[in-house]
Design an enzyme around this catalytic site. Structure first.
Site, PDB file in Angstrom:
ATOM      1  N   HIS A  87       9.595   1.487  -0.995  1.00  0.00           N
ATOM      2  CA  HIS A  87       9.387   0.086  -0.757  1.00  0.00           C
ATOM      3  C   HIS A  87       9.645  -0.620  -1.994  1.00  0.00           C
ATOM      4  O   HIS A  87       9.909  -0.237  -3.094  1.00  0.00           O
ATOM      5  CB  HIS A  87       7.626   0.269  -0.693  1.00  0.00           C
ATOM      6  CG  HIS A  87       7.031  -0.702  -0.419  1.00  0.00           C
ATOM      7  ND1 HIS A  87       6.558  -2.082  -1.201  1.00  0.00           N
ATOM      8  CD2 HIS A  87       6.306  -1.209   0.851  1.00  0.00           C
ATOM      9  CE1 HIS A  87       5.917  -2.906  -0.698  1.00  0.00           C
ATOM     10  NE2 HIS A  87       5.725  -2.513   0.581  1.00  0.00           N
TER      11      HIS A  87
ATOM     12  N   ASP B 271       4.562   7.365  -5.725  1.00  0.00           N
ATOM     13  CA  ASP B 271       4.010   6.323  -5.046  1.00  0.00           C
ATOM     14  C   ASP B 271       3.312   6.940  -3.751  1.00  0.00           C
ATOM     15  O   ASP B 271       3.966   7.492  -2.885  1.00  0.00           O
ATOM     16  CB  ASP B 271       4.837   5.112  -4.521  1.00  0.00           C
ATOM     17  CG  ASP B 271       4.542   4.291  -3.613  1.00  0.00           C
ATOM     18  OD1 ASP B 271       3.480   4.486  -3.060  1.00  0.00           O
ATOM     19  OD2 ASP B 271       5.213   3.554  -3.142  1.00  0.00           O
TER      20      ASP B 271
ATOM     21  N   GLN C 299       1.324   5.543   1.001  1.00  0.00           N
ATOM     22  CA  GLN C 299       1.609   6.270   2.530  1.00  0.00           C
ATOM     23  C   GLN C 299       1.214   7.771   2.752  1.00  0.00           C
ATOM     24  O   GLN C 299       1.621   8.288   3.712  1.00  0.00           O
ATOM     25  CB  GLN C 299       2.765   5.654   2.862  1.00  0.00           C
ATOM     26  CG  GLN C 299       3.229   4.244   2.916  1.00  0.00           C
ATOM     27  CD  GLN C 299       2.495   3.385   3.781  1.00  0.00           C
ATOM     28  OE1 GLN C 299       2.016   4.208   4.619  1.00  0.00           O
ATOM     29  NE2 GLN C 299       2.487   2.128   3.617  1.00  0.00           N
TER      30      GLN C 299
ATOM     31  N   LYS D 186      -5.547   1.211   2.289  1.00  0.00           N
ATOM     32  CA  LYS D 186      -4.758   2.118   3.067  1.00  0.00           C
ATOM     33  C   LYS D 186      -5.391   3.260   3.432  1.00  0.00           C
ATOM     34  O   LYS D 186      -4.773   4.175   4.166  1.00  0.00           O
ATOM     35  CB  LYS D 186      -3.102   2.324   2.567  1.00  0.00           C
ATOM     36  CG  LYS D 186      -2.300   0.802   2.424  1.00  0.00           C
ATOM     37  CD  LYS D 186      -0.985   1.273   2.002  1.00  0.00           C
ATOM     38  CE  LYS D 186      -0.226   0.022   1.727  1.00  0.00           C
ATOM     39  NZ  LYS D 186       0.309  -0.749   2.888  1.00  0.00           N
TER      40      LYS D 186
ATOM     41  N   CYS E 112       9.401  -4.360   3.567  1.00  0.00           N
ATOM     42  CA  CYS E 112       9.489  -4.295   2.215  1.00  0.00           C
ATOM     43  C   CYS E 112      10.631  -3.245   1.817  1.00  0.00           C
ATOM     44  O   CYS E 112      10.210  -2.665   0.775  1.00  0.00           O
ATOM     45  CB  CYS E 112       8.352  -4.325   1.698  1.00  0.00           C
ATOM     46  SG  CYS E 112       7.058  -5.996   1.742  1.00  0.00           S
TER      47      CYS E 112
END
Length: 393
Positions: free
Chosen positions: A117, A188, A191, A214, A351
């Site tokens: 991302h 990261d 997700q 999220k 993104c």
């Protein structure tokens, strides 16, 4: 299979007279009633700033805020709650690390993957680092054996799961390789943390970033896990709440995590994250993973069976998101048509422009799933794609 749709009031909503089929959870998840009520209750009967007052409301707010930190700490397997920093979201978390490490990163290299991302690309460039991507094959599997760490590699920054493809990286193996070269690792997890269990001690990463919105909490709140190995990291922001002593000549800082939380935080957001953690843990992350895998695999197989539909990525482990294009139809047009059927999907480059360029496309339609997603949602997605194809025949 689990059935939690009744916990999410918005899923009862109709769009253009059709049942809402919400397939945009990679952008933001919907919120269960317990989270909505916690946010409302805080502002209705408990609103006060934290850590700065001796009155009742301030003490109660401070206690609830710190209790949320403990819940998040347990959720990700941190050694203690002082390793958990509340931020404004994943992007803010990564930017804080980039700012703090700027003296080390400037003029050196950050190793990433080709499916990142922009939030795990731009901050490192702003810090003056050169980015180098680990190679991947045609199915977008990251080729870990091709990792090239040099004397100029000062950080490995990788996503756990792609927001575009749903591909899951083996973050533990990547971290082990980096640690063999004494290079710190940032993960990261925006997700992944809502889909699969994560234990930072087991992964042995130095930093982990994710967003509340999220994973069923409110917007504008996130987490930055900072390993105790980096207790002396310089804060990226200065101000009230993070200082020990201030003179006109010098300022000294509090110990973590307060030293990284300048100013008034998103108190309601942090509390909502604690409630969201309770919610998913009461269901059980293993049960969530099993349910989502069944729905995700069903949806993916149905799309792969369709003529004229290209599904991107095919890695050993996948979760969350499926990106595809329909032959002869612009992704934006497909999204608009499906919207009129009550189907909420996302379109565009998500993104992730470097990934799009490597795939030779400008964008995709993305359907993304959460614990409230069902096989019926997947069937409606297929029906929507078929309608798009008929209208563009």
């Amino acid at each position: 299979m689990i059935d939690v749709r009744k916990d999410f009031p918005i899923l009862e909503k109709e769009v253009y007279g059709k049942r809402l089929v919400y397939l945009d959870s990679a952008a933001t998840t919907q919120k269960p009633s317990c989270v909505i009520n916690a946010i409302s209750e805080f502002y209705r009967s408990g609103n006060s700033n934290i850590h700065r007052g001796v009155h009742y409301l301030s003490e109660v707010s401070s206690e609830r805020y710190e209790k949320a930190r403990e819940k998040v700490s347990d959720f990700i397997g941190a050694r203690n709650s002082s390793e958990v920093v509340f931020t404004a979201g994943t992007t803010d978390s990564i930017n804080q690390v980039a700012c703090s490490l700027r003296p080390v990163l400037a003029g050196n290299e950050v190793l990433i993957t080709g499916v990142e991302h922009h939030s795990n690309i731009v901050p490192w460039q702003m810090a003056g680092a050169t980015l180098k991507a680990i190679q991947m094959d045609d199915d977008c599997n990251v080729l870990i054996d091709s990792m090239e760490i040099t004397d100029r590699t000062k950080l490995v920054a990788i996503n756990h799961a792609s927001n575009v493809l749903g591909s899951v990286n083996d973050i533990k193996e990547i971290t082990e390789i980096a640690k063999d070269h004494d290079v710190p690792v940032l993960v990261d997890a925006a997700q992944s943390v809502q889909h699969v269990p994560i234990d930072v001690k087991d992964v042995d990463c130095d930093f982990l970033a994710f967003s509340g919105h999220k994973m069923y909490a409110g917007t504008g709140v996130g987490v930055l896990y900072v390993s105790e190995r980096f207790n002396d990291l310089l804060p990226a922001r200065g101000g009230g709440g993070m200082v020990d002593k201030v003179t006109l000549e010098k300022t000294t800082y509090l110990d973590p995590p307060q030293r990284y939380e300048a100013g008034t935080p998103n108190i309601a957001g942090a509390i909502s994250m604690g409630v969201a953690v309770d919610y998913v843990q009461n269901i059980g992350m293993d049960k969530i993973k099993e349910h989502e895998h069944e729905v995700y695999s069903y949806a993916r197989e149905r799309l792969l069976e369709m003529d004229g539909v290209t599904v991107y990525g095919n890695t050993d482990e996948m979760c969350g998101a499926i990106s595809f294009n329909i032959e002869g139809v612009h992704h934006y047009d497909a999204g608009l048509i499906m919207d009129k059927m009550g189907i909420a999907v996302r379109t565009g480059h998500h993104c992730a422009q470097p990934l799009m360029r490597s795939l030779g496309i400008e964008g995709t339609v993305r359907a993304s799933f959460a614990l409230y997603s069902t096989k019926e949602d997947a069937d409606m997605l297929v029906e929507g794609i078929e309608k798009v194809r008929v209208l563009h025949a």
